[in-house]
Design an enzyme around this catalytic site. Structure first.
Site, PDB file in Angstrom:
ATOM      1  N   ASP A 116       0.852  -1.186   0.000  1.00  0.00           N
ATOM      2  CA  ASP A 116       0.000   0.000   0.000  1.00  0.00           C
ATOM      3  C   ASP A 116       0.892   1.241   0.000  1.00  0.00           C
ATOM      4  OD1 ASP A 116      -2.977   0.963   0.515  1.00  0.00           O
ATOM      5  OD2 ASP A 116      -1.750   2.003   2.006  1.00  0.00           O
ATOM      6  N   HIS A 314      -7.119  -6.356  -1.335  1.00  0.00           N
ATOM      7  CA  HIS A 314      -6.019  -5.409  -1.150  1.00  0.00           C
ATOM      8  C   HIS A 314      -4.965  -5.874  -0.147  1.00  0.00           C
ATOM      9  CE1 HIS A 314      -4.076  -1.498  -1.169  1.00  0.00           C
ATOM     10  NE2 HIS A 314      -4.163  -1.428   0.145  1.00  0.00           N
TER      11      HIS A 314
END
Length: 339
Positions: A116, A314
């Protein structure tokens, strides 16, 4: 919208057996880290809204494979320093922190792994300090060189009548007012909404856009937690942000224009070290940044392999811990065959 949640009665065991917590001094303050194992240094950098704990599955696996695995709390998170000014969270400061950690550990170089925002920080660290960061693994967010218009101008045009989440995060205090009255519930909704097994069906509206007068959490799914996230895991994450607040974490978003100016000399620059990419097929980041993935032959000329995990969202290193551990270890072993 999920209802406010309360911590479970059982406190989580947050440290993998054999791992140790340390605080190390860096030029910008102190960085908290957790380390395990001996061998070549592998520095792991988390994203938003997480902590060193997002690497809890990788620490013992990499240690067992013969590496010195180190997971940091990025500045503004956990037990690391939380400087007060927004500009203290610019990308250059994060790169300096990573350099400082390597030196504080008595090492000269490291392989860096990021997820991320940590992927962006890892890429910038390798780009600016190739003498120290000799290889980079990027998870969930692909490398995209600095370029284009000023970021906040670009983000303002995404979403039409709705507001893109990065724009929503720009004003100090605004997102904090949404998150901090119910940190645990907000985190539960955010984690759940972009996990592979709990992502909302198409047509319910994107989690990453805010309707006029609304909040980000208005579209968070209610119901069960994703399979990778136990109540104890959620307790740990919530406990960290209940203690520290969320401003330090959100300040990373508030520096996108500053980063764009700071990195002007690296406009369009490729990342030439050996690299690795791992993403989730159900991660919206890959849809937004599909051009970045297509451009890997130019932007990541040292790319060893790229892996898109089917059915994964994610949070790749937590959703698919065993698979990610195997990919990382195989890549590291090929880079460092004579260690």
């Amino acid at each position: 919208m999920p209802e406010p949640t309360t911590p479970s009665a059982a406190a989580p065991t947050v440290t993998p057996p054999g791992a140790e917590h340390r605080l190390v001094d860096v030029p910008g303050g102190r960085i908290h880290l957790v380390e395990q194992g001996t061998g070549p240094l592998v520095l792991m950098v988390h994203g938003f809204p997480e902590s060193w704990y997002s690497w809890r599955h990788q620490l013992p696996a990499l240690a067992a494979a013969g590496y010195r695995a180190v997971a940091v709390d990025v500045r503004g998170y956990g037990r690391s320093s939380k400087p007060p000014a927004v500009e203290d969270y610019r990308m250059l400061a994060h790169v300096a922190d990573n350099v400082g950690v390597v030196h504080a550990l008595g090492e000269e170089r490291a392989t860096i792994v990021g997820h991320d925002w940590g992927s962006n920080i890892a890429a910038a660290s390798a780009l600016l300090r190739p003498d120290i960061f000799t290889a980079a693994a990027l998870l969930s967010v692909p490398y995209a060189p600095r370029g284009g218009p000023r970021p906040t101008e670009a983000f303002a045009h995404i979403g039409g009548d709705e507001e893109f989440y990065v724009s929503y995060f720009q004003t100090p205090g605004r997102a904090e007012a949404e998150i901090e009255p119910d940190v645990r519930g907000w985190l539960a909704g955010f984690y759940t909404g972009i996990s592979g097994d709990t992502v909302p069906p198409e047509g319910e509206g994107s989690l990453f856009f805010v309707a006029p007068g609304g909040r980000l959490r208005d579209r968070f799914p209610a119901g069960r937690l994703p399979a990778w996230l136990s109540e104890a895991d959620l307790d740990h994450y919530a406990g960290e942000f209940e203690r520290t607040g969320t401003t330090g974490a959100l300040n990373r978003y508030r520096n996108v224009d500053r980063d764009w100016a700071d990195l002007a000399a690296w406009d369009g620059a490729p990342l030439i070290q050996p690299s690795l990419f791992i993403g989730g097929a159900l991660d919206a980041s890959l849809a937004w940044m599909s051009d970045a993935v297509r451009n890997f032959p130019t932007t990541l000329p040292g790319l060893v392999s790229s892996h898109i995990l089917e059915g994964c969202g994610h949070w790749v290193q937590q959703e698919r811990a065993d698979e990610v551990n195997e990919i990382l270890t195989r890549w590291l072993d090929a880079l460092l065959p004579t260690r």
